[in-house]
Design an enzyme around this catalytic site. Structure first.
Site, PDB file in Angstrom:
ATOM      1  N   ARG A 168      16.232 -42.965  -2.958  1.00 17.05           N
ATOM      2  CA  ARG A 168      17.038 -41.831  -3.418  1.00 17.05           C
ATOM      3  C   ARG A 168      18.463 -41.987  -2.888  1.00 17.05           C
ATOM      4  O   ARG A 168      18.718 -41.812  -1.698  1.00 17.05           O
ATOM      5  CB  ARG A 168      16.459 -40.498  -2.959  1.00 17.05           C
ATOM      6  CG  ARG A 168      17.356 -39.315  -3.358  1.00 17.05           C
ATOM      7  CD  ARG A 168      16.664 -37.968  -3.368  1.00 17.05           C
ATOM      8  NE  ARG A 168      16.327 -37.460  -2.058  1.00 17.05           N
ATOM      9  CZ  ARG A 168      15.939 -36.201  -1.822  1.00 17.05           C
ATOM     10  NH1 ARG A 168      15.842 -35.336  -2.817  1.00 17.05           N
ATOM     11  NH2 ARG A 168      15.618 -35.819  -0.605  1.00 17.05           N
ATOM     12  N   ASP A 449      15.078 -30.169   5.881  1.00 13.10           N
ATOM     13  CA  ASP A 449      16.123 -31.110   5.502  1.00 13.10           C
ATOM     14  C   ASP A 449      17.304 -30.318   4.966  1.00 13.10           C
ATOM     15  O   ASP A 449      17.373 -29.095   5.120  1.00 13.10           O
ATOM     16  CB  ASP A 449      15.616 -32.160   4.514  1.00 13.10           C
ATOM     17  CG  ASP A 449      15.212 -31.565   3.164  1.00 13.10           C
ATOM     18  OD1 ASP A 449      15.442 -30.365   2.918  1.00 13.10           O
ATOM     19  OD2 ASP A 449      14.656 -32.313   2.335  1.00 13.10           O
TER      20      ASP A 449
END
Length: 547
Positions: A168, A449
């Site tokens: 990613r 996160d």
């Protein structure tokens, strides 16, 4: 003073770690420069379009499915690409940052795929981004190893399958400020994608899979078109057949949810499906409708996948993906094992089981976990519900989702003082860790996160902006939230001790939090707000190296 590379027009504004000199080769730098010069004008146009769209939403626009792309949505004949090698069965995917130990453990843990994350679970320091590329290069070639501070050795399994690697890159909104092309910073997306593809496309094919990517934070099918164009140019430049790359798009924004068919269409030969990026999706709904009181949400814990707008989003994603023959991936289980409290641990794992059973029975083809110990739990549930490699045959033709269903944010739940304090504590703690170079942080038995930190600070901003009241009857004001911020900071200082507190970045994190929770100016992303603190100062840097 800056130092130019041997590639005309390219300047690196930071010292290159010795371990990464083999990554930033002249050939790789030239490849990045080609990507930048070809696509930077389009990227800037698309980022400007985001600003214009936000202004329209602030003015009262109700977003809808696009009328001029109805022919794409209504055509039943077209399909995305068939599942690629290593992506046929994706029933459990593990995600995490690109540090060396994490990469090894994730590839070994029994998950079917590993999403190596340069984005939400990584703090984009220059060394993190470059050493992450080193780690993935070594992982593709299966020669990665690591010796921990305690002397423990980590290496890949000597035999048997490991997880398929998916990368990613950072989102279109981010720059890589240390790498300039013609005096302008390169897109962080193209930097991350370009370096990985340049060094690993052929090696991954030799290993039996391909260069695979998760694509984050998109807000329109035109942003997917930009990715597809970058894929085509990259493959053509390195003489890799078109269609070798596969990209799974995270549907993390309310605007992208209204363009799912179009996004798959743009990526057709490169599409490997869509993913329910649930935390960023909640963040997007708050952010996009932040000026409008009817979109105020309750405490984060009360916004579940059963909430109407979240359930509609999931159902539409599964129906859209399976109609087009591509995977519909479920979302993250953020829970982590609680080792010192058996009762709390059992409750946490029960939440994981229920969440994964809901996803499997809804028709998802796989799911995400953040911790290796959750892999067997998720796998067991999907094995029971999904005996085949996927559920593409479950077409969900019973589903009809209107645009208003995606905007139906009314939900059971309330805003509480505990919720205000939790958001403050999570946002502050995460931001301090991010400023220290860690982007994936265990807080209150959840793996937090950037997405969950974004929800935390955005809810505080939203509640202050609209003068929301808590269930206890108190109006949420800027002054009160700032008071809570001071109180939560003091709690952390007492728990750490003055010396450890001073050695961290707590004061800086508090300064950033105070600036973005008062209901006034709204930073679009914490990561872009705080990124200058991670950039090595050019003027005072010592020992910079010329490539």
């Amino acid at each position: 003073m800056t130092f130019t590379t041997h590639v005309p027009g390219v300047t690196v504004l930071a010292q290159v770690p010795q371990t990464a000199e083999s990554i930033l080769t002249p050939e790789a730098i030239s490849f990045l420069a080609l990507l930048h010069r070809t696509f930077e004008p389009t990227r800037q146009t698309l980022l400007h379009a985001r600003v214009q769209r936000q202004a329209a939403l602030d003015a009262g626009e109700i977003p809808d499915f696009l009328p001029h792309t109805a022919h794409i949505r209504e055509d039943p004949t077209w399909q995305g690409a068939p599942p690629a090698p290593g992506l046929v069965d994706r029933r459990v995917e593990i995600t995490g940052p690109v540090d060396r130990k994490m990469v090894i453990n994730a590839l070994n843990c029994g998950a079917l795929t590993f999403m190596a994350d340069f984005e939400d679970s990584s703090s984009p320091t220059w060394s993190n981004m470059l050493n992450g590329q080193v780690n993935l290069r070594d992982a593709v070639r299966r020669n990665i190893s690591f010796k921990g501070p305690n002397g423990k050795q980590y290496k890949l399994k000597s035999s048997g399958p490991i997880a398929t690697l998916i990368v990613r890159p950072r989102g279109w909104h981010m720059d890589e400020a240390h790498f300039l092309v013609d005096g302008k910073p390169i897109s962080a997306s193209l930097f991350d994608f370009g370096l990985y593809f340049f060094h690993n496309a052929r090696a991954s094919l030799d290993a039996g899979f391909g260069p695979y990517f998760y694509l984050p934070k998109m807000e329109s099918h035109l942003e997917a078109r930009l990715w597809n164009d970058a894929f085509c140019l990259a493959q053509d430049t390195l003489s890799i057949p078109r269609g070798t790359i596969r990209g799974t798009v995270l549907i993390e924004t309310i605007l992208a949810a209204l363009e799912m068919d179009e996004i798959i269409w743009e990526l057709r030969q490169h599409s490997s499906g869509l993913n329910c990026g649930r935390w960023d999706y909640i963040f997007s709904v708050i952010k996009k409708f932040r000026a409008r009181p009817e979109y105020v949400l309750p405490d984060r814990k009360d916004v579940t996948m059963a909430t109407p707008f979240m359930a509609s989003y999931v159902n539409l994603l599964i129906r859209t993906c399976h109609r087009r023959g591509v995977h519909a991936m479920g979302g993250m289980a953020a829970q982590i094992p609680i080792k010192n409290d058996a009762k709390a641990n059992a409750e946490a794992l029960d939440k994981v089981r229920k969440d994964k059973e809901r996803e499997a029975r809804a028709g998802h083809d796989g799911t995400w976990v953040a911790h290796p110990d959750l892999v067997p739990i998720a796998k067991d549930i999907f094995d029971q519900v999904m005996p085949a490699a996927h559920q593409l045959h479950i077409r969900r033709e019973d589903v009809t989702v209107r645009s208003l269903d995606l905007l139906s944010t009314h939900t059971e739940g309330s805003i509480t003082e505990a919720g205000v304090r939790a958001n403050t504590s999570v946002g502050l703690t995460y931001m301090e860790s991010w400023l220290q170079g860690a982007g994936c942080v265990p807080i209150h038995h959840l793996m937090e996160d950037a997405a969950t930190a974004e929800i935390s600070r955005s809810q505080l901003w939203q509640w202050v902006k609209h003068g929301s009241r808590t269930a206890e009857g108190r109006q949420i004001t800027k002054a009160w939230v700032e008071q809570i911020l001071e109180e939560e900071t003091d709690k952390i200082k007492k728990s750490l001790g003055a010396d450890r507190f001073s050695a961290g970045r707590w004061e800086r994190a508090r300064e950033y939090m105070r600036g973005c929770i008062g209901g006034e100016a709204y930073p679009e992303f914490l990561t872009t707000l705080c990124y200058p603190d991670l950039c090595e100062p050019v003027a005072s840097a010592q020992g910079r190296s010329r490539l």
